[in-house]
Design a protein around this motif. Structure first.
Motif, PDB file in Angstrom:
ATOM      1  N   MET A 108       0.802  -1.226   0.000  1.00  0.00           N
ATOM      2  CA  MET A 108       0.000   0.000   0.000  1.00  0.00           C
ATOM      3  C   MET A 108       0.834   1.275   0.000  1.00  0.00           C
ATOM      4  O   MET A 108       0.378   2.318  -0.464  1.00  0.00           O
ATOM      5  CB  MET A 108      -0.950   0.000   1.203  1.00  0.00           C
ATOM      6  N   LEU A 109       2.066   1.239   0.481  1.00  0.00           N
ATOM      7  CA  LEU A 109       2.873   2.460   0.547  1.00  0.00           C
ATOM      8  C   LEU A 109       3.508   2.815  -0.789  1.00  0.00           C
ATOM      9  O   LEU A 109       3.732   3.992  -1.078  1.00  0.00           O
ATOM     10  CB  LEU A 109       3.948   2.319   1.623  1.00  0.00           C
ATOM     11  N   ARG A 145      14.849   2.011 -17.058  1.00  0.00           N
ATOM     12  CA  ARG A 145      15.405   2.995 -16.138  1.00  0.00           C
ATOM     13  C   ARG A 145      14.491   3.225 -14.937  1.00  0.00           C
ATOM     14  O   ARG A 145      14.962   3.465 -13.827  1.00  0.00           O
ATOM     15  CB  ARG A 145      15.647   4.318 -16.870  1.00  0.00           C
ATOM     16  N   ASP A 146      13.186   3.180 -15.160  1.00  0.00           N
ATOM     17  CA  ASP A 146      12.216   3.351 -14.079  1.00  0.00           C
ATOM     18  C   ASP A 146      11.107   2.321 -14.266  1.00  0.00           C
ATOM     19  O   ASP A 146      10.287   2.436 -15.182  1.00  0.00           O
ATOM     20  CB  ASP A 146      11.642   4.771 -14.083  1.00  0.00           C
ATOM     21  N   VAL A 147      11.097   1.297 -13.419  1.00  0.00           N
ATOM     22  CA  VAL A 147      10.149   0.193 -13.582  1.00  0.00           C
ATOM     23  C   VAL A 147       8.732   0.598 -13.199  1.00  0.00           C
ATOM     24  O   VAL A 147       7.765  -0.068 -13.570  1.00  0.00           O
ATOM     25  CB  VAL A 147      10.575  -1.020 -12.726  1.00  0.00           C
ATOM     26  N   ARG A 148       8.593   1.707 -12.480  1.00  0.00           N
ATOM     27  CA  ARG A 148       7.276   2.077 -11.953  1.00  0.00           C
ATOM     28  C   ARG A 148       6.272   2.413 -13.048  1.00  0.00           C
ATOM     29  O   ARG A 148       5.079   2.099 -12.924  1.00  0.00           O
ATOM     30  CB  ARG A 148       7.423   3.249 -10.977  1.00  0.00           C
ATOM     31  N   GLU A 149       6.741   3.032 -14.118  1.00  0.00           N
ATOM     32  CA  GLU A 149       5.816   3.376 -15.201  1.00  0.00           C
ATOM     33  C   GLU A 149       5.202   2.124 -15.814  1.00  0.00           C
ATOM     34  O   GLU A 149       3.993   2.060 -16.066  1.00  0.00           O
ATOM     35  CB  GLU A 149       6.537   4.192 -16.268  1.00  0.00           C
ATOM     36  N   HIS A 150       6.030   1.116 -16.041  1.00  0.00           N
ATOM     37  CA  HIS A 150       5.536  -0.132 -16.629  1.00  0.00           C
ATOM     38  C   HIS A 150       4.593  -0.850 -15.665  1.00  0.00           C
ATOM     39  O   HIS A 150       3.512  -1.319 -16.059  1.00  0.00           O
ATOM     40  CB  HIS A 150       6.709  -1.039 -16.987  1.00  0.00           C
ATOM     41  N   LEU A 151       4.984  -0.940 -14.393  1.00  0.00           N
ATOM     42  CA  LEU A 151       4.154  -1.647 -13.420  1.00  0.00           C
ATOM     43  C   LEU A 151       2.845  -0.908 -13.167  1.00  0.00           C
ATOM     44  O   LEU A 151       1.792  -1.531 -13.001  1.00  0.00           O
ATOM     45  CB  LEU A 151       4.921  -1.822 -12.106  1.00  0.00           C
ATOM     46  N   ARG A 152       2.897   0.408 -13.157  1.00  0.00           N
ATOM     47  CA  ARG A 152       1.686   1.209 -12.960  1.00  0.00           C
ATOM     48  C   ARG A 152       0.684   0.950 -14.081  1.00  0.00           C
ATOM     49  O   ARG A 152      -0.510   0.757 -13.844  1.00  0.00           O
ATOM     50  CB  ARG A 152       2.042   2.689 -12.898  1.00  0.00           C
ATOM     51  N   GLY A 153       1.172   0.937 -15.317  1.00  0.00           N
ATOM     52  CA  GLY A 153       0.292   0.717 -16.451  1.00  0.00           C
ATOM     53  C   GLY A 153      -0.207  -0.713 -16.551  1.00  0.00           C
ATOM     54  O   GLY A 153      -1.312  -0.956 -17.045  1.00  0.00           O
ATOM     55  N   THR A 154       0.599  -1.662 -16.077  1.00  0.00           N
ATOM     56  CA  THR A 154       0.226  -3.075 -16.178  1.00  0.00           C
ATOM     57  C   THR A 154      -0.802  -3.483 -15.130  1.00  0.00           C
ATOM     58  O   THR A 154      -1.793  -4.157 -15.442  1.00  0.00           O
ATOM     59  CB  THR A 154       1.480  -3.959 -16.039  1.00  0.00           C
ATOM     60  N   TYR A 155      -0.593  -3.067 -13.872  1.00  0.00           N
ATOM     61  CA  TYR A 155      -1.431  -3.560 -12.780  1.00  0.00           C
ATOM     62  C   TYR A 155      -2.414  -2.525 -12.233  1.00  0.00           C
ATOM     63  O   TYR A 155      -3.407  -2.893 -11.622  1.00  0.00           O
ATOM     64  CB  TYR A 155      -0.537  -4.076 -11.640  1.00  0.00           C
ATOM     65  N   ARG A 156      -2.118  -1.249 -12.378  1.00  0.00           N
ATOM     66  CA  ARG A 156      -3.005  -0.168 -11.937  1.00  0.00           C
ATOM     67  C   ARG A 156      -3.446  -0.355 -10.482  1.00  0.00           C
ATOM     68  O   ARG A 156      -4.617  -0.170 -10.126  1.00  0.00           O
ATOM     69  CB  ARG A 156      -4.224  -0.068 -12.861  1.00  0.00           C
ATOM     70  N   LEU A 157      -2.487  -0.740  -9.630  1.00  0.00           N
ATOM     71  CA  LEU A 157      -2.818  -1.010  -8.237  1.00  0.00           C
ATOM     72  C   LEU A 157      -3.218   0.251  -7.481  1.00  0.00           C
ATOM     73  O   LEU A 157      -4.080   0.207  -6.597  1.00  0.00           O
ATOM     74  CB  LEU A 157      -1.635  -1.679  -7.529  1.00  0.00           C
ATOM     75  N   ARG A 158      -2.588   1.377  -7.803  1.00  0.00           N
ATOM     76  CA  ARG A 158      -2.941   2.612  -7.108  1.00  0.00           C
ATOM     77  C   ARG A 158      -4.425   2.921  -7.311  1.00  0.00           C
ATOM     78  O   ARG A 158      -5.150   3.247  -6.366  1.00  0.00           O
ATOM     79  CB  ARG A 158      -2.068   3.761  -7.614  1.00  0.00           C
ATOM     80  N   GLU A 159      -4.890   2.824  -8.556  1.00  0.00           N
ATOM     81  CA  GLU A 159      -6.290   3.099  -8.849  1.00  0.00           C
ATOM     82  C   GLU A 159      -7.212   2.101  -8.162  1.00  0.00           C
ATOM     83  O   GLU A 159      -8.275   2.464  -7.639  1.00  0.00           O
ATOM     84  CB  GLU A 159      -6.532   3.076 -10.359  1.00  0.00           C
ATOM     85  N   MET A 211      -6.619   0.441  -5.393  1.00  0.00           N
ATOM     86  CA  MET A 211      -6.651   0.694  -3.950  1.00  0.00           C
ATOM     87  C   MET A 211      -7.521   1.897  -3.624  1.00  0.00           C
ATOM     88  O   MET A 211      -8.315   1.875  -2.679  1.00  0.00           O
ATOM     89  CB  MET A 211      -5.227   0.909  -3.439  1.00  0.00           C
ATOM     90  N   LEU A 212      -7.390   2.966  -4.413  1.00  0.00           N
ATOM     91  CA  LEU A 212      -8.215   4.143  -4.186  1.00  0.00           C
ATOM     92  C   LEU A 212      -9.695   3.835  -4.392  1.00  0.00           C
ATOM     93  O   LEU A 212     -10.553   4.316  -3.656  1.00  0.00           O
ATOM     94  CB  LEU A 212      -7.783   5.271  -5.119  1.00  0.00           C
ATOM     95  N   SER A 213      -9.981   3.006  -5.382  1.00  0.00           N
ATOM     96  CA  SER A 213     -11.361   2.603  -5.634  1.00  0.00           C
ATOM     97  C   SER A 213     -11.912   1.822  -4.447  1.00  0.00           C
ATOM     98  O   SER A 213     -13.070   1.996  -4.055  1.00  0.00           O
ATOM     99  CB  SER A 213     -11.448   1.764  -6.909  1.00  0.00           C
ATOM    100  N   GLY A 214     -11.072   0.953  -3.862  1.00  0.00           N
ATOM    101  CA  GLY A 214     -11.505   0.184  -2.703  1.00  0.00           C
ATOM    102  C   GLY A 214     -11.791   1.066  -1.506  1.00  0.00           C
ATOM    103  O   GLY A 214     -12.754   0.853  -0.761  1.00  0.00           O
ATOM    104  N   VAL A 215     -10.948   2.085  -1.294  1.00  0.00           N
ATOM    105  CA  VAL A 215     -11.162   3.021  -0.189  1.00  0.00           C
ATOM    106  C   VAL A 215     -12.461   3.787  -0.387  1.00  0.00           C
ATOM    107  O   VAL A 215     -13.250   3.976   0.550  1.00  0.00           O
ATOM    108  CB  VAL A 215      -9.968   3.994  -0.066  1.00  0.00           C
ATOM    109  N   ARG A 216     -12.699   4.251  -1.633  1.00  0.00           N
ATOM    110  CA  ARG A 216     -13.934   4.989  -1.911  1.00  0.00           C
ATOM    111  C   ARG A 216     -15.160   4.104  -1.668  1.00  0.00           C
ATOM    112  O   ARG A 216     -16.187   4.564  -1.139  1.00  0.00           O
ATOM    113  CB  ARG A 216     -13.927   5.486  -3.348  1.00  0.00           C
ATOM    114  N   GLU A 217     -15.046   2.841  -2.058  1.00  0.00           N
ATOM    115  CA  GLU A 217     -16.168   1.926  -1.869  1.00  0.00           C
ATOM    116  C   GLU A 217     -16.457   1.722  -0.391  1.00  0.00           C
ATOM    117  O   GLU A 217     -17.622   1.713   0.033  1.00  0.00           O
ATOM    118  CB  GLU A 217     -15.858   0.578  -2.538  1.00  0.00           C
TER     119      GLU A 217
END
Length: 247
Positions: free
Chosen positions: A183-184, A218-232, A234-240
Motif C-alpha cells: 500500500m505504501l 530505467r524506471d520500472v514504476r511506469e511499466h508496473l503502474r500501467g500493467t497492474y493499476r494497483l494505485r487506482e 486501492m483508491l477505488s476500494g477506499v472509496r467503496e
C-alpha cells in the motif's frame, strides 16, 4: 545520469539492506526484487491445520490465509509429502513446507538478473528457516532477509516500506500476494496469485519473464503502474468502503 544513480546507491548504507556495489558494465543500478515468502514462494502448514506464521497475528491477512488453507485441506489437494520440515519454539508440531512449482529454477535465473531480497511479515525465526531451505549456501540472498519488525503497521495490516531499503525506488520491485503489503508504494508492486499447494501453478515462470523485461528499464514504476493499476484499484476500494460506511 550515471552519477545520479551512483548517489542513490551510496545512500543504501543507511537503509535496511547492505550497500549495493555500482555496476561497471551498466549505467543502471541492479534491479532489486523483494520477494514475499508465505503463499508467494512457499506454502507452510502445521499439524493442526493452522498456518504457523499467523499464529501470533490477527486481522484480515490472517483470516484470508486461514480460510484459504482450510479450504485447500478440505478439498484434499495438498501433497502428501512436504518438500521440507522444521520446528519453531512456539509450535507443538513441525512446520511442513511446500515449494511453489519452478521455485528453484526461478531463483537461480532471477539471481543472475537481480538483487534478491526475502521480505516477509512473518517472525524472524520463521524467515531464517525458510531462507535456509531456499538458499542453504547463502548465495542467493546472503544477509538480505527482512521480517515482521521491518514492516510498518497500518491499521490491521503490515506494509512493506521500500523507502527504508536504501535502494532507488525506480529500480525496486515488491512481489507479494497480499496487496496490503504494497500500500505504501503500489507502483512498485507486482501482485502474484497466492500459492496454496497447487502443483500445476506456473506463476513463477511468468514472473521471470516480467523481470527480464524490467531488467533494462530505467524506471520500472511506469511499466508496473500501467500493467497492474494497483494505485487506482486501492483508491477505488477506499472509496467503496467510504461510500458503504464500512469503516
Amino acid at each position: 545520469m550515471r552519477t545520479r544513480f551512483r548517489r542513490a546507491i551510496a545512500t543504501s548504507a543507511s537503509g535496511l539492506l547492505p550497500p549495493l556495489s555500482a555496476s561497471t558494465s551498466s549505467p543502471l543500478p541492479k534491479l532489486t526484487v523483494c520477494l514475499d515468502v508465505d503463499d508467494c514462494l512457499l506454502h507452510a502448514t502445521n499439524a493442526d491445520v493452522d498456518p504457523p506464521r499467523f499464529r501470533e497475528s490477527v486481522g484480515p491477512e490472517a483470516a484470508r490465509a486461514k480460510a484459504a488453507h482450510a479450504e485447500l485441506m478440505r478439498r484434499g489437494r495438498m501433497m502428501p509429502a512436504p518438500d521440507h520440515e522444521f520446528e519453531l519454539p512456539y509450535l507443538e508440531f513441525p512446520v511442513r513446507v511446500y515449494k511453489r512449482p519452478l521455485l528453484d529454477d526461478f531463483l537461480g535465473e532471477a539471481s543472475k538478473l537481480c538483487e534478491l531480497v526475502l521480505y516477509s511479515s512473518a517472525v524472524e525465526g520463521y524467515v531464517r528457516e525458510c531462507a535456509t531451505l531456499l538458499d542453504p549456501d547463502g548465495a542467493l540472498f546472503g544477509t538480505r532477509l527482512l521480517w515482521r519488525e521491518h514492516c510498518t503497521p497500518i491499521s490491521a495490516a503490515l506494509a512493506k516500506d521500500l523507502t527504508r531499503l536504501g535502494r532507488p525506488l525506480e529500480r525496486t520491485v515488491l512481489v507479494d500476494d497480499n496487496l496490503a503489503s504494497c500500500m505504501l508504494q503500489p507502483d512498485n508492486a507486482v501482485p502474484i496469485l497466492p500459492f496454496f499447494g497447487d502443483r500445476d501453478d506456473r506463476e513463477l515462470g511468468q514472473l521471470l519473464l516480467l523481470l527480464r523485461r524490467l531488467h533494462d528499464m530505467r524506471d520500472v514504476r511506469e511499466h508496473l503502474r500501467g500493467t497492474y493499476r494497483l494505485r487506482e484499484k486501492m483508491l477505488s476500494g477506499v472509496r467503496e468502503m467510504r461510500d458503504t460506511k464500512s469503516f
